[in-house]
Write a protein that holds these residues in place. Structure first.
Motif, PDB file in Angstrom:
ATOM      1  N   THR A  60      49.413 -89.760  81.346  1.00 53.40           N
ATOM      2  CA  THR A  60      50.090 -88.465  80.573  1.00 53.40           C
ATOM      3  C   THR A  60      48.827 -87.844  80.482  1.00 53.40           C
ATOM      4  O   THR A  60      49.086 -86.176  80.682  1.00 53.40           O
ATOM      5  N   ASN A  61      47.907 -87.741  79.761  1.00 52.73           N
ATOM      6  CA  ASN A  61      47.011 -86.576  78.756  1.00 52.73           C
ATOM      7  C   ASN A  61      46.592 -85.915  80.753  1.00 52.73           C
ATOM      8  O   ASN A  61      45.920 -84.960  80.316  1.00 52.73           O
ATOM      9  N   TYR A  62      46.256 -86.271  82.263  1.00 51.58           N
ATOM     10  CA  TYR A  62      46.795 -84.970  83.077  1.00 51.58           C
ATOM     11  C   TYR A  62      47.924 -84.432  83.062  1.00 51.58           C
ATOM     12  O   TYR A  62      47.218 -82.840  83.547  1.00 51.58           O
ATOM     13  N   ILE A  63      48.983 -84.741  82.889  1.00 50.81           N
ATOM     14  CA  ILE A  63      50.284 -83.915  82.574  1.00 50.81           C
ATOM     15  C   ILE A  63      49.593 -82.997  81.561  1.00 50.81           C
ATOM     16  O   ILE A  63      49.741 -81.346  81.737  1.00 50.81           O
ATOM     17  N   ASP A  64      48.890 -83.176  80.467  1.00 53.10           N
ATOM     18  CA  ASP A  64      48.971 -82.573  79.268  1.00 53.10           C
ATOM     19  C   ASP A  64      47.911 -81.737  79.623  1.00 53.10           C
ATOM     20  O   ASP A  64      48.063 -80.420  79.186  1.00 53.10           O
ATOM     21  N   ALA A  65      47.117 -81.662  80.429  1.00 52.58           N
ATOM     22  CA  ALA A  65      46.035 -80.977  80.694  1.00 52.58           C
ATOM     23  C   ALA A  65      45.962 -79.529  81.719  1.00 52.58           C
ATOM     24  O   ALA A  65      46.353 -78.315  81.638  1.00 52.58           O
ATOM     25  N   ALA A  66      47.333 -80.523  82.309  1.00 53.58           N
ATOM     26  CA  ALA A  66      47.798 -79.904  83.420  1.00 53.58           C
ATOM     27  C   ALA A  66      48.513 -78.392  82.777  1.00 53.58           C
ATOM     28  O   ALA A  66      48.842 -76.789  83.546  1.00 53.58           O
ATOM     29  N   ILE A  67      49.177 -78.604  81.967  1.00 49.07           N
ATOM     30  CA  ILE A  67      50.419 -78.211  81.222  1.00 49.07           C
ATOM     31  C   ILE A  67      50.267 -76.557  80.344  1.00 49.07           C
ATOM     32  O   ILE A  67      50.135 -75.836  80.011  1.00 49.07           O
ATOM     33  N   ALA A  68      48.446 -77.572  79.447  1.00 52.29           N
ATOM     34  CA  ALA A  68      47.841 -76.387  78.904  1.00 52.29           C
ATOM     35  C   ALA A  68      46.934 -75.141  79.699  1.00 52.29           C
ATOM     36  O   ALA A  68      46.929 -74.432  79.293  1.00 52.29           O
ATOM     37  N   LEU A  69      46.409 -76.062  81.465  1.00 49.60           N
ATOM     38  CA  LEU A  69      46.554 -75.237  81.599  1.00 49.60           C
ATOM     39  C   LEU A  69      46.765 -74.127  82.984  1.00 49.60           C
ATOM     40  O   LEU A  69      47.346 -72.335  82.736  1.00 49.60           O
ATOM     41  N   CYS A  70      48.891 -74.205  82.544  1.00 50.25           N
ATOM     42  CA  CYS A  70      49.506 -72.571  83.309  1.00 50.25           C
ATOM     43  C   CYS A  70      49.851 -72.260  82.070  1.00 50.25           C
ATOM     44  O   CYS A  70      50.666 -71.118  82.099  1.00 50.25           O
ATOM     45  N   ARG A  71      49.772 -72.953  80.453  1.00 49.96           N
ATOM     46  CA  ARG A  71      49.762 -71.948  80.011  1.00 49.96           C
ATOM     47  C   ARG A  71      49.053 -70.540  79.232  1.00 49.96           C
ATOM     48  O   ARG A  71      49.067 -69.418  79.424  1.00 49.96           O
ATOM     49  N   PHE A  80      52.057 -80.502  93.952  1.00 48.11           N
ATOM     50  CA  PHE A  80      53.478 -81.106  95.101  1.00 48.11           C
ATOM     51  C   PHE A  80      54.395 -81.070  93.472  1.00 48.11           C
ATOM     52  O   PHE A  80      54.312 -81.405  93.211  1.00 48.11           O
ATOM     53  N   GLY A  81      55.851 -81.407  94.587  1.00 49.11           N
ATOM     54  CA  GLY A  81      56.868 -81.302  93.550  1.00 49.11           C
ATOM     55  C   GLY A  81      57.057 -81.977  93.220  1.00 49.11           C
ATOM     56  O   GLY A  81      57.347 -82.016  91.519  1.00 49.11           O
ATOM     57  N   ASP A  82      56.184 -83.271  93.676  1.00 51.36           N
ATOM     58  CA  ASP A  82      56.346 -84.411  92.109  1.00 51.36           C
ATOM     59  C   ASP A  82      55.966 -84.453  91.064  1.00 51.36           C
ATOM     60  O   ASP A  82      56.873 -85.196  90.589  1.00 51.36           O
ATOM     61  N   LEU A  83      55.191 -83.403  90.828  1.00 50.69           N
ATOM     62  CA  LEU A  83      55.196 -83.579  89.391  1.00 50.69           C
ATOM     63  C   LEU A  83      55.309 -82.788  88.648  1.00 50.69           C
ATOM     64  O   LEU A  83      54.958 -82.530  86.731  1.00 50.69           O
ATOM     65  N   MET A  84      56.015 -81.899  88.558  1.00 51.65           N
ATOM     66  CA  MET A  84      57.216 -80.707  88.460  1.00 51.65           C
ATOM     67  C   MET A  84      57.611 -81.662  87.030  1.00 51.65           C
ATOM     68  O   MET A  84      58.205 -81.140  86.402  1.00 51.65           O
ATOM     69  N   PRO A 334      57.202 -91.264  84.575  1.00 51.34           N
ATOM     70  CA  PRO A 334      57.049 -90.970  86.144  1.00 51.34           C
ATOM     71  C   PRO A 334      57.893 -91.946  87.185  1.00 51.34           C
ATOM     72  O   PRO A 334      58.523 -91.291  88.290  1.00 51.34           O
ATOM     73  N   CYS A 335      58.315 -93.327  86.471  1.00 48.75           N
ATOM     74  CA  CYS A 335      58.555 -94.161  87.348  1.00 48.75           C
ATOM     75  C   CYS A 335      60.483 -93.577  88.023  1.00 48.75           C
ATOM     76  O   CYS A 335      60.924 -94.094  88.722  1.00 48.75           O
ATOM     77  N   MET A 336      60.517 -92.428  86.588  1.00 51.39           N
ATOM     78  CA  MET A 336      61.854 -92.266  86.973  1.00 51.39           C
ATOM     79  C   MET A 336      61.958 -91.231  87.937  1.00 51.39           C
ATOM     80  O   MET A 336      63.862 -90.519  88.271  1.00 51.39           O
ATOM     81  N   VAL A 337      61.438 -90.339  87.988  1.00 55.05           N
ATOM     82  CA  VAL A 337      61.202 -88.884  88.386  1.00 55.05           C
ATOM     83  C   VAL A 337      60.681 -88.886  90.040  1.00 55.05           C
ATOM     84  O   VAL A 337      61.289 -88.616  90.911  1.00 55.05           O
ATOM     85  N   SER A 338      59.633 -89.110  90.288  1.00 52.39           N
ATOM     86  CA  SER A 338      58.739 -89.152  91.390  1.00 52.39           C
ATOM     87  C   SER A 338      59.987 -89.966  92.646  1.00 52.39           C
ATOM     88  O   SER A 338      60.331 -90.843  92.777  1.00 52.39           O
ATOM     89  N   SER A 339      59.742 -89.591  93.949  1.00 55.28           N
ATOM     90  CA  SER A 339      60.720 -89.681  95.152  1.00 55.28           C
ATOM     91  C   SER A 339      60.017 -91.122  95.655  1.00 55.28           C
ATOM     92  O   SER A 339      61.007 -91.390  96.520  1.00 55.28           O
ATOM     93  N   GLU A 340      58.552 -91.286  95.145  1.00 60.34           N
ATOM     94  CA  GLU A 340      58.345 -92.917  95.635  1.00 60.34           C
ATOM     95  C   GLU A 340      57.992 -93.675  94.281  1.00 60.34           C
ATOM     96  O   GLU A 340      58.025 -95.108  94.383  1.00 60.34           O
ATOM     97  N   GLY A 341      59.306 -93.428  93.218  1.00 65.77           N
ATOM     98  CA  GLY A 341      58.920 -94.612  91.714  1.00 65.77           C
ATOM     99  C   GLY A 341      60.063 -95.359  92.239  1.00 65.77           C
ATOM    100  O   GLY A 341      61.040 -95.571  92.333  1.00 65.77           O
ATOM    101  N   THR A 342      59.993 -96.812  91.447  1.00 67.37           N
ATOM    102  CA  THR A 342      60.309 -98.052  91.581  1.00 67.37           C
ATOM    103  C   THR A 342      61.144 -97.606  90.482  1.00 67.37           C
ATOM    104  O   THR A 342      62.677 -97.884  91.071  1.00 67.37           O
ATOM    105  N   CYS A 343      61.460 -96.637  89.725  1.00 64.01           N
ATOM    106  CA  CYS A 343      62.693 -96.600  88.530  1.00 64.01           C
ATOM    107  C   CYS A 343      63.991 -95.743  89.313  1.00 64.01           C
ATOM    108  O   CYS A 343      64.765 -95.886  89.371  1.00 64.01           O
TER     109      CYS A 343
END
Ligand code: SF4
Lengths: 356, 77
Positions: A60-71, A80-84, A334-343
């Motif tokens: 999760t801290n990676y996503i947070d860092a990416a969010i801080a960057l895009c701000r 890639f679309g899967d992270l959106m 993320p397991c519910m989001v990704s097109s490869e996620g198990t959930c």
């Protein structure tokens, strides 16, 4: 195909006990559900899903860092679309984009390099997530940005590598694995020899499988045959794409740009030597030092059990939020989001099939 | 992200190529492939060709695909 199914039945009888076969790769998980092949397997043969969905194992801290960057006003994040839609502690890249941040979905890291060429006033940060299959493509993009003399292209790299993660799962007391269906496209790059230590040190059979339903059944048959014979070897079912040595050009490029590091995996924790970090030589393209990225302690959703799902300890059906609070339209992990996620696979292809 | 189907080069220019895959044209990078040649079949991941398939490998894939179709079509009940 029915001949293979029949042989699987015979072998399962010969083995005479329950066996857990882990399909490490998220694409395998999806293929198994989509084709309904889990229902063709005997009740003693369990396919369990592993940590091979790159988005899902990203902390999760990676996503947070990416969010801080895009701000930042001077940054465009390319991903890639899967992270959106992956939830960070408070937001997601998709929410940030809706709120006005510049986040672009790209199909290839090369597109991010092009974006940098076309937007010289902005810093383009590509989110480098993925396993050995993706890492060489990102390495190639860094090398081409370097050759082009670009000063506004950066990668926030969180690439992970498979073998030591698989080894970590074998030390996990909560999950018993009898064989691995090894990730096909990772092995295209690395070569199948990479798994030999797993067979030798842990006596666990490894079969590299392709992505057609037939491939997965055949890989299952090959694993059961090894278990029945008491063997533990590396075998390749996906021989039309995989050999022992792998794609040497890709390995060279990867080694040119990246070096091994320890990496944090969601649900598994820190695994020594399971990640790739950008070498000093290319530090100018590494978003962490170049843009002063900081990784803060993160707050994943407290009820989300993605970590246990990724280790094969539980199926999504055992998560209290599955299909109720957590759905693909309103995902908690993320397991519910990704097109490869198990959930996501369990949600899409139904509980009945999942229980098989 | 990964297309586990054979894609064929229809145009090559340095490390940039156009491939034809399942009737669509796409741009890919071929810097991970040694000696790419027009007409070759490749496996594509994230906009890069990552493996060259020889003809026998393409044939194997087609057999598997056909086998699946037969099984799915014949098992209708
Ligand atoms: S169902 Fe949702 S909350 Fe539960 S583990 Fe999966 S992603 Fe997390």
């Amino acid at each position: 195909m029915m001949v293979v199914v029949q042989r699987i039945g015979e072998l399962a009888e010969r083995v005479g006990r329950d066996v857990n076969l882990m399909e490490v790769c998220g694409t395998h998980t999806m293929a198994a559900f989509r084709s309904g092949l889990r229902q063709l397997l005997p009740s003693t043969v369990h396919l369990i899903s592993g940590p091979g969905c790159p988005v899902c194992v990203t902390d999760t801290n990676y996503i947070d860092a990416a969010i801080a960057l895009c701000r930042r006003a001077d940054v465009i994040v390319a991903t890639f679309g899967d992270l959106m839609r992956v939830p960070g502690s408070e937001s997601s890249l998709e929410n940030e984009r809706a709120a006005g941040a510049e986040v672009r979905v790209v199909y290839s890291p090369t597109d991010a390099v092009t974006l940098a060429q076309e937007n010289s006033a902005k810093k383009i940060v590509f989110l480098g997530v993925g396993f050995e299959t993706t890492a060489p493509t990102v390495a190639a993009s860094i090398v081409s940005a370097s050759k082009a003399g670009l000063q506004n292209f950066f990668v926030l790299a969180a690439h992970k590598t498979m073998p030591h993660a698989m080894e970590a799962l074998l030390h996990d007391q909560q999950v018993k694995i009898d064989g691995f269906i090894c990730p096909g496209h990772v092995t295209v790059i690395t070569g199948a020899a990479m798994y030999r230590f797993i067979c030798e040190k842990y006596r666990i059979p490894c079969v590299v499988g392709g992505f057609e339903p037939f491939d997965m059944l055949k890989a299952t048959e090959m694993l059961l045959a090894q278990i029945a014979d008491g063997r533990a070897d590396v075998e390749v079912e996906y021989s039309r794409s995989v050999n022992d040595r792998g794609n040497v050009a890709a390995q060279k490029l990867m080694a040119e740009v990246f070096e091994e590091c320890d990496a944090g995996w969601r649900g598994i924790g820190n695994i020594p030597r399971s990640g790739l970090t950008i070498r000093m030589k290319y530090a100018a393209f590494d978003a962490v030092p170049a843009l002063g990225v900081r990784f803060e302690p993160a707050r994943p959703h407290p009820g989300c059990r993605c970590g246990d799902v990724l280790r094969g300890v539980i199926t999504p059906l055992e998560c209290k939020l599955f299909g109720k609070a957590c759905t693909p339209t309103d995902p908690f992990g993320p397991c519910m989001v990704s097109s490869e996620g198990t959930c996501a696979a369990y949600f899409k292809y139904g509980k009945r099939q999942a229980a098989a | 992200m990964c297309l586990a189907v054979p894609a064929k080069y229809v145009e090559l220019q340095g490390t940039a190529a156009t491939i034809s895959v399942e009737c669509a044209l796409r741009e890919v990078d071929v810097s991970l492939i040694e000696e790419p040649r027009l007409g070759d079949f490749v496996l594509v991941h994230a906009g890069f060709a990552i493996h060259k398939w020889d003809q026998s490998e393409v044939d194997e894939w087609e057999t598997i695909r056909r086998g699946l179709e037969v099984a799915a079509g014949g098992g209708g009940g």
